[in-house]
Write a protein that holds these residues in place. Structure first.
Motif, PDB file in Angstrom:
ATOM      1  N   ILE A 281      -7.233  15.502 -24.229  1.00 60.16           N
ATOM      2  CA  ILE A 281      -6.944  14.524 -23.173  1.00 60.16           C
ATOM      3  C   ILE A 281      -7.707  14.977 -21.933  1.00 60.16           C
ATOM      4  CG2 ILE A 281      -5.170  13.470 -21.721  1.00 60.16           C
ATOM      5  CD1 ILE A 281      -3.209  13.935 -24.044  1.00 60.16           C
TER       6      ILE A 281
ATOM      7  N   ASP B 154      -9.302  14.045 -17.970  1.00 61.91           N
ATOM      8  CA  ASP B 154      -9.248  13.244 -16.753  1.00 61.91           C
ATOM      9  C   ASP B 154     -10.339  13.727 -15.806  1.00 61.91           C
ATOM     10  OD1 ASP B 154      -6.613  11.560 -16.898  1.00 61.91           O
ATOM     11  OD2 ASP B 154      -6.052  13.570 -17.559  1.00 61.91           O
TER      12      ASP B 154
ATOM     13  N   HIS C  17     -10.355   8.385 -17.596  1.00 58.95           N
ATOM     14  CA  HIS C  17      -9.407   9.029 -18.513  1.00 58.95           C
ATOM     15  C   HIS C  17      -9.845   8.738 -19.950  1.00 58.95           C
ATOM     16  CE1 HIS C  17      -5.465  10.316 -20.096  1.00 58.95           C
ATOM     17  NE2 HIS C  17      -5.487   9.223 -20.844  1.00 58.95           N
TER      18      HIS C  17
ATOM     19  N   LYS D 216      -8.876  10.001 -24.078  1.00 59.94           N
ATOM     20  CA  LYS D 216      -8.116  10.853 -24.986  1.00 59.94           C
ATOM     21  C   LYS D 216      -8.657  10.687 -26.400  1.00 59.94           C
ATOM     22  CE  LYS D 216      -4.164   7.631 -24.860  1.00 59.94           C
ATOM     23  NZ  LYS D 216      -2.720   7.561 -24.535  1.00 59.94           N
ATOM     24  N   CYS D 217      -8.585  11.775 -27.165  1.00 61.81           N
ATOM     25  CA  CYS D 217      -9.238  11.853 -28.468  1.00 61.81           C
ATOM     26  C   CYS D 217      -8.279  12.473 -29.486  1.00 61.81           C
ATOM     27  CB  CYS D 217     -10.496  12.718 -28.408  1.00 61.81           C
ATOM     28  SG  CYS D 217     -11.504  12.503 -26.923  1.00 61.81           S
ATOM     29  N   LYS D 218      -8.294  11.914 -30.679  1.00 59.31           N
ATOM     30  CA  LYS D 218      -7.509  12.457 -31.785  1.00 59.31           C
ATOM     31  C   LYS D 218      -8.417  12.630 -32.989  1.00 59.31           C
ATOM     32  CE  LYS D 218      -4.666   9.847 -34.090  1.00 59.31           C
ATOM     33  NZ  LYS D 218      -3.526   9.027 -34.565  1.00 59.31           N
TER      34      LYS D 218
ATOM     35  N   PHE E  54      -0.806  12.017 -28.699  1.00 59.78           N
ATOM     36  CA  PHE E  54      -1.938  11.138 -28.379  1.00 59.78           C
ATOM     37  C   PHE E  54      -1.504   9.932 -27.547  1.00 59.78           C
ATOM     38  CE2 PHE E  54      -5.017   7.756 -29.742  1.00 59.78           C
ATOM     39  CZ  PHE E  54      -6.154   8.311 -29.179  1.00 59.78           C
TER      40      PHE E  54
END
Length: 268
Positions: free
Chosen positions: A168, A170, A220, A222-224, A262
């Protein structure tokens, strides 16, 4: 503001913009017993000790061209570590027009940038679920620069430094500087997404979501991890030692943990 890589803004005085990157990574593991959990936490403490984290942050400092002024580091009991680097502007003769490009930054052997007063910090948080066999390791890294260079140039190296299931990130630009005519500038480079600072071969490994507020210079991402292999989440053994019911139960538990992190909410 449409800058080409060859263009530079002529400023009135010093660049006062503050650029902050917060990078959170999560490593998830299934530990069936108290002994496995303790072994996993011991492994994490060894892999991400204050000494190794200091090495990582020193490389970040090299990448953004900074001089380290002071290092504070601490290993905590029963687990976890923190490191803070206070850094100042590095030599300017290696500064590059790449500063304006939305592209992945270099690894430590290729230093082409500069910055001014800054700090770099990392804190780790190993933890576990008391009943469901889930152990989670989180590392929070903050890179804050004041000046021309964006800390996003260190993101490529940071991702490669941690074995991560979820990231995650920012990025925010604060304050303002002035051009030679006194006109305020609230950002000094083009940016459309944090993803543009991550190499394609890493992007291909993750599912990604962007939430950007362009007018406020807030970004922002976010990655999974896209592919799931249960063997990567078992500590000290492989799924061949499990029956089909156990495989199903553990897989569902791990995937729920990852989805909750996530999406930032409890699913049940």
């Amino acid at each position: 503001m449409n800058l080409t890589p060859q263009q530079r803004i002529e400023l009135h005085g010093f660049n006062n913009l503050t650029k902050s990157l917060s990078f959170n990574m999560y490593d998830i593991c299934y530990t069936r017993t108290k002994e496995e959990r303790e072994a996993y936490l011991e492994y994490i403490d060894e892999q991400y000790s204050a000494e190794r984290l200091t090495t990582i942050l020193n490389h970040v400092s090299d990448i953004i061209g900074a001089h380290v002024l002071n290092i504070a580091s601490q290993d905590f009991e029963p687990q976890g570590a923190s490191v803070t680097l206070l850094v100042s502007e590095g030599p300017v003769e290696n500064a590059s027009n790449e500063s304006f490009e939305e592209s992945p930054g270099p690894l430590p052997e290729s230093v082409v940038m500069q910055l001014d007063k800054s700090h770099i910090t990392v804190h780790t948080y190993p933890e576990y679920h008391p009943d469901e066999g889930i152990s989670t390791f989180r590392a929070d890294i903050d890179v804050s620069t004041c000046g021309e260079i964006s800390p996003l140039k260190a993101l490529h190296y940071l991702i490669r430094s941690f074995d991560t299931d979820i990231m995650i990130m920012d990025y925010r630009v604060r304050g303002f500087t002035r051009d030679k005519n006194g006109h305020k500038l609230f950002i000094d480079h083009e940016i459309s997404s944090i993803q543009n600072y991550i190499p394609d071969e890493l992007i291909d490994l993750f599912d990604m979501i962007d939430v950007n507020v362009y007018q406020e210079h807030i970004f922002h991402t976010k990655c999974k991890l896209r592919n799931f292999d249960l063997n990567n989440y078992l500590f000290g053994y492989t799924k061949e030692k499990l029956n089909q019911e156990e495989i199903k139960e553990i897989t569902e538990s791990l995937k729920m943990e990852m989805d909750e992190i996530f999406y930032g909410k409890n699913i049940i």
